[in-house]
Design a protein around this motif. Sequence first.
Motif, mmCIF file in Angstrom:
data_model
loop_
_atom_site.group_PDB
_atom_site.id
_atom_site.type_symbol
_atom_site.label_atom_id
_atom_site.label_comp_id
_atom_site.label_asym_id
_atom_site.label_seq_id
_atom_site.Cartn_x
_atom_site.Cartn_y
_atom_site.Cartn_z
ATOM 1 N N ARG A 16 -84.312 63.333 -42.568
ATOM 2 C CA ARG A 16 -85.255 63.753 -41.534
ATOM 3 C C ARG A 16 -84.870 63.154 -40.186
ATOM 4 O O ARG A 16 -84.887 63.837 -39.156
ATOM 5 C CB ARG A 16 -86.677 63.337 -41.912
ATOM 6 N N ASP A 17 -84.476 61.890 -40.180
ATOM 7 C CA ASP A 17 -84.041 61.234 -38.947
ATOM 8 C C ASP A 17 -82.781 61.895 -38.398
ATOM 9 O O ASP A 17 -82.679 62.151 -37.195
ATOM 10 C CB ASP A 17 -83.799 59.745 -39.212
ATOM 11 N N LEU A 18 -81.822 62.187 -39.265
ATOM 12 C CA LEU A 18 -80.591 62.849 -38.849
ATOM 13 C C LEU A 18 -80.884 64.224 -38.251
ATOM 14 O O LEU A 18 -80.360 64.580 -37.190
ATOM 15 C CB LEU A 18 -79.624 62.989 -40.025
ATOM 16 N N ILE A 19 -81.731 64.992 -38.902
ATOM 17 C CA ILE A 19 -82.096 66.328 -38.417
ATOM 18 C C ILE A 19 -82.752 66.229 -37.044
ATOM 19 O O ILE A 19 -82.406 66.978 -36.127
ATOM 20 C CB ILE A 19 -83.013 67.039 -39.439
ATOM 21 N N ASP A 20 -83.666 65.300 -36.878
ATOM 22 C CA ASP A 20 -84.336 65.118 -35.583
ATOM 23 C C ASP A 20 -83.341 64.749 -34.484
ATOM 24 O O ASP A 20 -83.395 65.297 -33.377
ATOM 25 C CB ASP A 20 -85.420 64.043 -35.673
ATOM 26 N N ARG A 21 -82.428 63.837 -34.785
ATOM 27 C CA ARG A 21 -81.430 63.428 -33.779
ATOM 28 C C ARG A 21 -80.510 64.588 -33.418
ATOM 29 O O ARG A 21 -80.197 64.800 -32.246
ATOM 30 C CB ARG A 21 -80.610 62.237 -34.277
ATOM 31 N N GLN A 22 -80.077 65.349 -34.425
ATOM 32 C CA GLN A 22 -79.187 66.478 -34.150
ATOM 33 C C GLN A 22 -79.905 67.563 -33.347
ATOM 34 O O GLN A 22 -79.318 68.126 -32.416
ATOM 35 C CB GLN A 22 -78.621 67.055 -35.452
ATOM 36 N N MET A 23 -81.149 67.853 -33.670
ATOM 37 C CA MET A 23 -81.895 68.865 -32.920
ATOM 38 C C MET A 23 -82.095 68.440 -31.465
ATOM 39 O O MET A 23 -81.979 69.260 -30.557
ATOM 40 C CB MET A 23 -83.242 69.153 -33.590
ATOM 41 N N THR A 24 -82.354 67.166 -31.243
ATOM 42 C CA THR A 24 -82.508 66.662 -29.875
ATOM 43 C C THR A 24 -81.202 66.792 -29.108
ATOM 44 O O THR A 24 -81.183 67.246 -27.956
ATOM 45 C CB THR A 24 -82.970 65.190 -29.891
ATOM 46 N N MET A 25 -80.085 66.429 -29.742
ATOM 47 C CA MET A 25 -78.775 66.526 -29.102
ATOM 48 C C MET A 25 -78.439 67.983 -28.779
ATOM 49 O O MET A 25 -77.946 68.293 -27.695
ATOM 50 C CB MET A 25 -77.704 65.920 -30.022
ATOM 51 N N ILE A 26 -78.747 68.889 -29.690
ATOM 52 C CA ILE A 26 -78.465 70.312 -29.467
ATOM 53 C C ILE A 26 -79.337 70.853 -28.339
ATOM 54 O O ILE A 26 -78.866 71.634 -27.503
ATOM 55 C CB ILE A 26 -78.666 71.106 -30.766
ATOM 56 N N GLU A 27 -80.579 70.434 -28.289
ATOM 57 C CA GLU A 27 -81.464 70.875 -27.208
ATOM 58 C C GLU A 27 -80.897 70.479 -25.846
ATOM 59 O O GLU A 27 -80.906 71.276 -24.903
ATOM 60 C CB GLU A 27 -82.859 70.284 -27.391
ATOM 61 N N VAL A 28 -80.363 69.271 -25.745
ATOM 62 C CA VAL A 28 -79.752 68.815 -24.498
ATOM 63 C C VAL A 28 -78.545 69.694 -24.157
ATOM 64 O O VAL A 28 -78.388 70.141 -23.012
ATOM 65 C CB VAL A 28 -79.344 67.322 -24.593
ATOM 66 N N LYS A 29 -77.685 69.955 -25.154
ATOM 67 C CA LYS A 29 -76.498 70.796 -24.929
ATOM 68 C C LYS A 29 -76.888 72.199 -24.488
ATOM 69 O O LYS A 29 -76.270 72.773 -23.589
ATOM 70 C CB LYS A 29 -75.654 70.873 -26.201
#
Length: 77
Positions: A16-29
């Motif tokens: 869940r933590d990994l998914i949240d971090r990846q989604m945040t990073m993708i949103e920035v990109k």
Amino acid sequence: MISAAEARKKTVEKNRDLIDRQMTMIEVKINEAVSKGQSSCCIDHPLHKEVIRQLTDMGYLVISGGRYNDIEYSIKW
């Protein structure tokens, strides 16, 4: 030794933590690409399968590719 139930719980929390971090990073990109007038962005490391599912559910096209053992994702809107 931890029980199987504890191990499963820790795995779920970690994912869940990994998914949240990846989604945040993708949103920035995505926001960076949109601000440049682009209609896609690239991610140059593996994404969790749940991240890919969430992106496709939101209408994004996620294409994987890469060379040799490297993986890259193109996210288009």
